[in-house]
Write an enzyme that holds these catalytic residues in place. Structure first.
Site, PDB file in Angstrom:
ATOM      1  N   HIS A 162      86.152  34.562  16.679  1.00  0.00           N
ATOM      2  CA  HIS A 162      85.385  35.020  15.500  1.00  0.00           C
ATOM      3  C   HIS A 162      85.203  36.542  15.505  1.00  0.00           C
ATOM      4  O   HIS A 162      84.250  37.048  14.914  1.00  0.00           O
ATOM      5  CB  HIS A 162      84.006  34.355  15.405  1.00  0.00           C
ATOM      6  CG  HIS A 162      84.018  32.882  15.629  1.00  0.00           C
ATOM      7  ND1 HIS A 162      84.052  31.956  14.611  1.00  0.00           N
ATOM      8  CD2 HIS A 162      84.033  32.156  16.782  1.00  0.00           C
ATOM      9  CE1 HIS A 162      84.068  30.729  15.114  1.00  0.00           C
ATOM     10  NE2 HIS A 162      84.061  30.834  16.438  1.00  0.00           N
ATOM     11  N   SER A 283      94.842  63.010   7.590  1.00  0.00           N
ATOM     12  CA  SER A 283      94.314  62.945   6.235  1.00  0.00           C
ATOM     13  C   SER A 283      94.400  64.335   5.637  1.00  0.00           C
ATOM     14  O   SER A 283      94.205  65.331   6.333  1.00  0.00           O
ATOM     15  CB  SER A 283      92.866  62.471   6.275  1.00  0.00           C
ATOM     16  OG  SER A 283      92.178  62.930   5.124  1.00  0.00           O
ATOM     17  N   LYS A 289      90.761  62.900  11.102  1.00  0.00           N
ATOM     18  CA  LYS A 289      91.323  61.546  11.046  1.00  0.00           C
ATOM     19  C   LYS A 289      92.678  61.405  11.729  1.00  0.00           C
ATOM     20  O   LYS A 289      93.502  62.303  11.711  1.00  0.00           O
ATOM     21  CB  LYS A 289      91.478  61.130   9.581  1.00  0.00           C
ATOM     22  CG  LYS A 289      90.160  61.041   8.857  1.00  0.00           C
ATOM     23  CD  LYS A 289      89.707  59.629   8.672  1.00  0.00           C
ATOM     24  CE  LYS A 289      90.382  59.029   7.477  1.00  0.00           C
ATOM     25  NZ  LYS A 289      90.002  57.646   7.319  1.00  0.00           N
ATOM     26  N   GLU A 296      99.209  49.582   9.365  1.00  0.00           N
ATOM     27  CA  GLU A 296      98.764  49.056   8.065  1.00  0.00           C
ATOM     28  C   GLU A 296      99.961  48.610   7.222  1.00  0.00           C
ATOM     29  O   GLU A 296      99.910  47.588   6.526  1.00  0.00           O
ATOM     30  CB  GLU A 296      97.960  50.118   7.316  1.00  0.00           C
ATOM     31  CG  GLU A 296      96.644  50.446   8.000  1.00  0.00           C
ATOM     32  CD  GLU A 296      96.032  51.725   7.439  1.00  0.00           C
ATOM     33  OE1 GLU A 296      95.216  51.611   6.522  1.00  0.00           O
ATOM     34  OE2 GLU A 296      96.383  52.819   7.913  1.00  0.00           O
TER      35      GLU A 296
END
Ligand code: ARG
Length: 465
Positions: A162, A283, A289, A296
């Site tokens: 979980h 970024s 970043k 992704e």
């Protein structure tokens, strides 16, 4: 809308006008099936050689055909070949050019053959090699995970259910979970190759042919185990592409789970791994970043790959035997899925090989969240004979107490522990650490460092075979 004014020179004998421009646009597949040129030429060469050896065409015609096909192959590879949508597809583009190059002998190539068995052959050859490529790339990804597993056989991390801290595991064991998944993916591609290893060439349009062809010869020449046994099935079957897509979709799904873990692990909040500069992006506005874009994108590619499987299943559903033009729609989803699964596997291989594993952060996290609670319950069962359900309850009270005192289970005093159960004695501290927890899990398939080392050895040996 006007027609083109000229009939198709390959099949236009009974037509008085050429196709409407829209008809040509919907009918032509050359924009995507040009990809099959090498398979088409290989198939035609094998067919011509067989026709000559069976004395269906003359040796000199066969020689002219083979020579012409070689010329076409180099023209296509040099980029000088002119593809024409009017000639619909790769098969007719090549045959028409052959006519220009060698004259009437070109017209003999299509004896005892149809585009139906021709396209089934070309596509099967293409899918076979795409499946082989995927299997090979997966093997390299497995090697990368085996190296990581070996290096981190004893490094602890929290195991999750979980996405909540469950029990401590070793990072090596986690890496080996992916080895298992990718090994099954690889075997799915290899199994699919095994089943698609039958050559459809010679099924002709659908019913076979009256010419005395030698199908074993062409099957053998084209690297198939044997010829297909039913001509109707040969030109109707696209299972091989469906199986390839199914294997690809399952593999993409596994890759997406890994991608998601990498996305989570590389957040500053987790900080379990740091992706190399080679596999991170910055970024344009936030200088701090480091984005895991490749992970992704691997996660996202699952969408189009699963879509490809569903697209082809839907095209094939309800089609009467044998060939229908619907089946021309088989290629684009397969080409797209093949290209993207290769990219996804390669990106993951690079990302995992290059990423830095923060074993310190993992160990810290493994310690948090009362991950060793099960070890306390197991100790109670083993050492005091209390039934597991009751031990679970006692441990729950110990966790509540530790929570209240804002400390770990191993930091409770013997007195505290005795307050939840007077059966507890000082030997309990022997099991209350994450390292001891993982070391104890030596059941077959368990997370103990010793098991990880054994499994790495097992897979290395198996991959060598
Ligand atoms: N371009 C066609 C395809 O990809 C080739 C087969 C055409 N056969 C036919 N009977 N029209 O399916």
């Amino acid at each position: 809308m006007s027609d083109t004014g000229s009939g198709n020179k390959m099949w236009g004998g009974r037509f008085s006008s050429g196709p409407d421009a829209i008809m040509e646009a919907i009918n032509a597949s050359i924009d995507f099936d040009a990809k099959l040129y090498a398979q088409d030429i290989a198939g035609s060469k094998a067919h011509a050689q067989m026709l000559a050896s069976q004395e269906i065409i003359s040796a000199s015609d066969a020689e002219a055909i083979l020579h012409g096909l070689d010329t076409i192959l180099s023209e296509i590879e040099a980029g000088s070949f002119k593809f024409s949508a009017g000639l619909e597809d790769i098969h007719m583009n090549i045959e028409a050019r052959l006519g220009e190059l060698i004259g009437p002998a070109a017209g003999r190539l299509h004896t005892a053959r149809s585009r139906n068995d021709q396209v089934a052959l070309d596509f099967k050859l293409w899918v076979k090699s795409a499946a082989q490529e995927a299997a090979t790339l997966l093997e390299k990804l497995m090697q990368v995970f085996l190296n990581k597993a070996e290096k981190h056989a004893g490094d602890v991390m929290p195991g999750f259910t979980h996405l909540q801290t469950a029990q401590p595991v070793t990072f090596g064991h986690h890496c080996l979970a992916y080895v298992e998944m990718f090994a099954r993916d690889r075997s799915r591609f290899i199994d699919a190759i095994e089943r698609m290893d039958e050559c459809p060439l010679g099924a002709a349009a659908l019913a076979g042919t009256g010419f005395a062809i030698d199908r074993d010869m062409t099957a053998n020449e084209l690297g198939f185990r044997e010829p297909t046994r039913n001509s109707l099935d040969s030109v109707s079957d696209r299972d091989f592409a469906l199986e390839f897509l199914a294997a690809t979709a399952i593999c993409a799904t596994h890759l997406s789970r890994l991608a998601e873990e990498i996305v989570i692990w590389s957040t500053p909040q987790f900080n379990f791994v740091v992706l190399s500069d080679k596999f991170s992006t910055g970024s344009s506005i936030m200088p701090q970043k480091r984005n895991p874009d490749a992970a992704e994108l691997v996660r996202a590619k699952t969408g189009r790959i699963n879509g490809a499987l569903l697209a082809l299943l839907t095209v094939m559903k309800g089609l009467p035997l044998t060939y229908s033009k619907d089946m021309q729609e088989d290629k684009e989803p397969v080409f797209d899925a093949a290209q993207n699964i290769e990219l996804a596997i390669l990106a993951m291989t690079g990302m995992v090989a290059d990423m830095k594993v923060n074993t310190g952060e993992m160990a810290k996290a493994a310690d948090a969240g009362f991950s060793i609670a099960t070890d306390l319950a197991d100790w109670l069962v083993r050492e005091t004979g209390i039934p597991f359900r009751e031990a679970h309850h006692i441990t729950g009270r110990a966790v509540a107490l530790a929570e209240q005192k804002n400390c770990g289970l191993e930091e409770l005093s013997l007195e505290d522990l005795k307050s939840v159960s007077d059966r507890i004695d000082t030997s309990v501290f022997d099991v209350l650490s994450v390292e001891k927890s993982v070391a104890s899990r030596t059941s077959f398939g368990g997370t103990a460092p010793k098991n990880v080392a054994e499994q790495v050895k097992y897979w290395r040996k198996r991959l060598k075979q």
